[in-house]
Design an enzyme around this catalytic site. Structure first.
Site, PDB file in Angstrom:
ATOM      1  NE  ARG A 129      -4.215  -0.742  -0.373  1.00 15.25           N
ATOM      2  CZ  ARG A 129      -4.441  -1.570  -1.369  1.00 15.25           C
ATOM      3  NH1 ARG A 129      -3.330  -1.921  -1.825  1.00 15.25           N
ATOM      4  NH2 ARG A 129      -5.441  -2.363  -1.485  1.00 15.25           N
ATOM      5  CD  GLU A 136      -2.697   3.463  -5.904  1.00 16.33           C
ATOM      6  OE1 GLU A 136      -3.820   2.875  -6.255  1.00 16.33           O
ATOM      7  OE2 GLU A 136      -1.627   2.943  -5.488  1.00 16.33           O
ATOM      8  CG  HIS A 178      -2.835  -0.545  -7.406  1.00 16.02           C
ATOM      9  ND1 HIS A 178      -3.116   0.339  -6.195  1.00 16.02           N
ATOM     10  CD2 HIS A 178      -2.700  -1.713  -6.902  1.00 16.02           C
ATOM     11  CE1 HIS A 178      -3.566  -0.599  -5.110  1.00 16.02           C
ATOM     12  NE2 HIS A 178      -3.318  -1.855  -5.701  1.00 16.02           N
TER      13      HIS A 178
HETATM   14  P1  NAD Z   1      -2.444 -10.625   4.796  1.00 18.77           P
HETATM   15  O1  NAD Z   1      -3.521 -10.277   5.562  1.00 18.77           O
HETATM   16  O2  NAD Z   1      -2.634 -12.210   4.312  1.00 18.77           O
HETATM   17  O3  NAD Z   1      -1.197 -10.416   5.378  1.00 18.77           O
HETATM   18  C1  NAD Z   1      -0.633  -9.263   6.107  1.00 18.77           C
HETATM   19  C2  NAD Z   1       0.447  -9.641   6.975  1.00 18.77           C
HETATM   20  O4  NAD Z   1       1.040  -8.047   7.461  1.00 18.77           O
HETATM   21  C3  NAD Z   1      -0.036 -10.335   8.215  1.00 18.77           C
HETATM   22  O5  NAD Z   1       0.789 -11.622   8.380  1.00 18.77           O
HETATM   23  C4  NAD Z   1      -0.080  -9.652   9.300  1.00 18.77           C
HETATM   24  O6  NAD Z   1       0.142 -10.239  10.631  1.00 18.77           O
HETATM   25  C5  NAD Z   1       0.968  -8.481   8.943  1.00 18.77           C
HETATM   26  N1  NAD Z   1       1.074  -7.283   9.710  1.00 18.77           N
HETATM   27  C6  NAD Z   1       0.070  -6.400  10.009  1.00 18.77           C
HETATM   28  N2  NAD Z   1       0.507  -5.429  10.781  1.00 18.77           N
HETATM   29  C7  NAD Z   1       1.922  -5.560  10.614  1.00 18.77           C
HETATM   30  C8  NAD Z   1       3.001  -4.491  10.864  1.00 18.77           C
HETATM   31  N3  NAD Z   1       2.667  -3.406  11.756  1.00 18.77           N
HETATM   32  N4  NAD Z   1       4.278  -4.920  10.696  1.00 18.77           N
HETATM   33  C9  NAD Z   1       4.556  -6.025  10.030  1.00 18.77           C
HETATM   34  N5  NAD Z   1       3.519  -6.977   9.694  1.00 18.77           N
HETATM   35  C10 NAD Z   1       2.187  -6.706   9.938  1.00 18.77           C
HETATM   36  O7  NAD Z   1      -2.567  -9.759   3.432  1.00 18.77           O
HETATM   37  P2  NAD Z   1      -2.214 -10.055   2.055  1.00 18.77           P
HETATM   38  O8  NAD Z   1      -3.068 -10.491   1.072  1.00 18.77           O
HETATM   39  O9  NAD Z   1      -0.807 -10.777   2.113  1.00 18.77           O
HETATM   40  O10 NAD Z   1      -1.918  -8.666   1.600  1.00 18.77           O
HETATM   41  C11 NAD Z   1      -0.703  -7.610   1.847  1.00 18.77           C
HETATM   42  C12 NAD Z   1      -0.905  -6.372   1.356  1.00 18.77           C
HETATM   43  O11 NAD Z   1      -0.665  -6.507   0.049  1.00 18.77           O
HETATM   44  C13 NAD Z   1      -1.986  -5.624   1.860  1.00 18.77           C
HETATM   45  O12 NAD Z   1      -1.932  -4.323   2.075  1.00 18.77           O
HETATM   46  C14 NAD Z   1      -2.844  -5.542   0.518  1.00 18.77           C
HETATM   47  O13 NAD Z   1      -3.908  -4.588   0.433  1.00 18.77           O
HETATM   48  C15 NAD Z   1      -1.742  -5.652  -0.535  1.00 18.77           C
HETATM   49  N6  NAD Z   1      -2.351  -6.218  -2.047  1.00 18.77           N
HETATM   50  C16 NAD Z   1      -1.817  -5.304  -2.759  1.00 18.77           C
HETATM   51  C17 NAD Z   1      -2.140  -5.778  -4.147  1.00 18.77           C
HETATM   52  C18 NAD Z   1      -1.598  -4.695  -5.152  1.00 18.77           C
HETATM   53  O14 NAD Z   1      -2.313  -4.706  -6.376  1.00 18.77           O
HETATM   54  N7  NAD Z   1      -0.654  -4.220  -5.423  1.00 18.77           N
HETATM   55  C19 NAD Z   1      -2.750  -6.841  -4.654  1.00 18.77           C
HETATM   56  C20 NAD Z   1      -3.026  -7.632  -3.269  1.00 18.77           C
HETATM   57  C21 NAD Z   1      -2.790  -7.116  -1.976  1.00 18.77           C
HETATM   58  C1  MLT Z   2      -5.992  -5.268  -3.366  1.00 21.31           C
HETATM   59  O1  MLT Z   2      -5.963  -4.736  -2.037  1.00 21.31           O
HETATM   60  O2  MLT Z   2      -6.619  -6.247  -3.409  1.00 21.31           O
HETATM   61  C2  MLT Z   2      -5.060  -4.723  -4.366  1.00 21.31           C
HETATM   62  O3  MLT Z   2      -4.576  -3.623  -4.075  1.00 21.31           O
HETATM   63  C3  MLT Z   2      -5.864  -4.647  -5.833  1.00 21.31           C
HETATM   64  C4  MLT Z   2      -6.882  -4.058  -5.860  1.00 21.31           C
HETATM   65  O4  MLT Z   2      -7.020  -3.055  -5.488  1.00 21.31           O
HETATM   66  O5  MLT Z   2      -7.574  -4.550  -6.779  1.00 21.31           O
END
Ligand code: NAD
Ligand code: MLT
Length: 528
Positions: free
Chosen positions: A229, A258, A277
């Site tokens: 994020r 964004e 993104h």
């Molecule tokens: P998830 O919930 O499976 O994992 C997140 C992890 O972060 C958890 O294990 C949690 O314990 C840990 N966490 C929480 N607070 C923390 C802190 N202060 N320090 C360290 N670790 C901490 O989530 P996920 O599905 O793996 O997604 C991770 C991130 O990726 C999210 O921010 C999500 O929005 C983002 N994401 C981005 C995209 C994209 O398009 N770029 C796509 C999918 C997800």
């Molecule tokens: C998510 O949080 O799932 C990703 O940022 C991807 C999206 O926004 O679709």
């Protein structure tokens, strides 16, 4: 029911919703237009572009559920939704592989200067000697946030012969060790890592987590990746650190604002690769999240429990499998128990015996409370707000679980404590999903909780049931089932009659006045 889809999501998800509901797809809505039209809708589906603010939620009078086709819900005011009893759900798994692979692509592209090489060639430049890369093999990768995506990146990076260390305050060292990862403190990652990748949510704790102070503690050769994020890395500090050579490179997919504005300092920073993104932008992921969200929305609109709500007690899908057949029964037991009770409710105990006592039953307890409060309050009670409403009314909710069997393989017992009495209802499942009430205030019964039920504890004397039948018959009310339940204590029984229609209060009063009748209660399970 009407559903609004306000961001572009895969047509396969929309088609699933259209099979059962009226769906409008209206994307790129200005904020004021969303506020104008949202009162018409029962469900809203978004990706990250639509901002579901407090102002939107305030006027969303019919809205029952907001579905986010993706993971992050930072574009939704979850607190405002929760207060209004609106379920917020996401699709946490559909894009995990896409985001994981994008992270790997960013790490490799940055290590080998692929975008720069490509851009140079387009400009007619042969930058072979300038674009010297580094190998991943043997390097230390620091993962911050070892969840679904962090774990996926770890697995793939280990396969590329990297050493993986990670910081995540919510997982155990043992879990990490089983994945072949050394769990360390955040401060240990900075001096040790050659690459650092972020995979946690943006929260007040993680905002600006990486900034000029943390960059100063890293190796000058460090390369950073943010596919989580925007806002977790301070963008101005990162641009400066890249310019000053404090960090060697960065790969960024997500931004504090964004789409990025023209003055975003990262756009002009050196040694950076940027994507707009794209983490979840694969055909497979977009179908995956849209289909998952569609199923979640349908379940909520049908009043069924789900495992992907972000503003309800977390529920693992294998636990949901076990407890799902009990939800309807639990809700009906709450409804029955509250109808039996007189006086002010102080506390509700929900006891689980047998196999059901071995799993997390919090959501079943919420179902009991939903049934209990939903049948006495005019406000809309659902899985999201039921615990809050109980708390705000000073009702203590307690849960007791035991593996011990109590006459049945599984038994749920609801005890409502009022300032006057204690009322108890227990229920079980016959077969795989037939809910049955098996005791009412200690009387052994076998009641299928459906339609209208008239319940009357009475003295064991001849003629009482006949008199009740005559009163109902005189008012044209048909009895469709009848049973008498006994207790261990001699002298009283309970009659449970299924009736075809509502019983007016005047008729209930006549029944109560029958000599030998101790009480008379009507419960309506229709529509539950
Ligand atoms: P998830 O919930 O499976 O994992 C997140 C992890 O972060 C958890 O294990 C949690 O314990 C840990 N966490 C929480 N607070 C923390 C802190 N202060 N320090 C360290 N670790 C901490 O989530 P996920 O599905 O793996 O997604 C991770 C991130 O990726 C999210 O921010 C999500 O929005 C983002 N994401 C981005 C995209 C994209 O398009 N770029 C796509 C999918 C997800
Ligand atoms: C998510 O949080 O799932 C990703 O940022 C991807 C999206 O926004 O679709």
């Amino acid at each position: 029911m009407k559903i609004l889809v306000s961001d572009p999501v895969s047509e396969q998800g929309v088609a699933i919703l259209r099979e059962q509901f009226e769906v409008d797809v209206k994307t790129n809505l200005p904020a004021e237009e969303l506020i104008r039209i949202i009162p018409e809708y029962d469900a809203l589906v978004v990706r990250s572009e639509t901002k579901v603010t407090k102002a939107v939620i305030a006027v969303a009078e019919r809205l029952k559920v907001i579905g986010r086709a993706g993971v992050g819900v930072d574009n939704i005011d979850v607190e405002a939704a929760t207060q209004k009893g609106i379920v917020v759900l996401n699709a946490p798994e559909g894009n995990t592989v896409a985001a994981t692979e994008h992270t790997m692509a960013m790490m490799l592209s940055m290590a080998r200067n692929i975008p720069q090489g490509h851009a140079g060639m387009r400009e007619g430049k042969w930058l072979r000697s300038k674009l010297m890369g580094v190998e991943l093999r043997g390097k230390t990768l620091g993962i911050i946030g070892l969840g679904r995506i962090g774990g996926g990146v770890a697995k793939r990076s280990l396969a590329m012969e990297m050493k993986v260390i990670a910081y995540d305050p919510f997982i155990s060292a043992e879990q990490a060790e089983n994945m072949g990862i050394e769990l360390v403190e955040l401060a240990d990652i900075f001096p040790r890592a050659d690459f650092i990748t972020l995979h946690m949510p943006l929260t007040p704790e993680t905002k600006n987590l990486l900034n000029k102070e943390s960059f100063a503690k890293m190796k000058p050769s460090v390369r950073l990746i943010n596919c989580a994020r925007g806002g977790i890395i301070n963008e101005a500090d990162l641009a400066q650190a890249l310019t000053d050579g404090i960090v060697a490179g960065a790969a960024v997919d997500v931004f504090a604002k964004e789409p990025v504005e023209a003055d975003n300092p990262l756009l002009k920073a050196p040694n950076i690769i940027l994507t707009p993104h794209l983490g979840a932008s694969t055909a497979e992921a977009q179908v995956g999240v849209a289909v998952d969200v569609a199923h979640g929305i349908i379940a909520v609109l049908k009043g069924e429990p789900i495992s992907t709500a972000v503003n309800m007690a977390p529920l693992q899908s294998h636990v949901l499998e076990v407890i799902k057949p009990y939800f309807n029964l639990a809700e009906k037991m709450g409804c029955l128990a509250i109808h039996l009770a007189d006086g002010r409710i102080n506390a509700v105990d929900v006891e689980y015996n047998g196999d059901i006592g071995e799993v997390d039953t919090k959501m079943l307890t919420t179902a009991v409370i939903k049934g209990l409060l939903g049948s006495i309050l005019t406000e809309h009670v659902n899985y999201v707000n039921a615990p809050f409403i109980a708390k705000s009314r000073g009702i203590k909710v307690r849960e007791v679980r035991s593996k011990e069997k109590a006459n049945f393989a599984d038994l749920i017992t609801v005890k409502v404590h009022t300032d006057k009495h204690l009322h108890t209802v227990s229920g079980t499942l016959f077969g795989k999903e037939e809910g049955r009430i098996v005791t009412i205030d200690g009387y052994r019964v076998d009641v299928d909780p459906k339609g209208w039920l008239l319940i009357g504890p009475h003295y064991n004397r001849p003629g009482i049931i006949g008199k009740v039948g005559t009163i109902l018959g005189a008012d044209g009310i048909n009895i469709n089932s009848m049973q008498v339940g006994k207790t261990d204590v001699e002298g009283t029984s309970i009659m449970v009659m299924g009736v075809d229609s509502d019983v007016p209060a005047s008729v209930l009063l006549k029944i109560k006045a029958v000599d030998g009748i101790l009480d008379s209660k009507l419960i309506n399970f229709s529509g539950m």
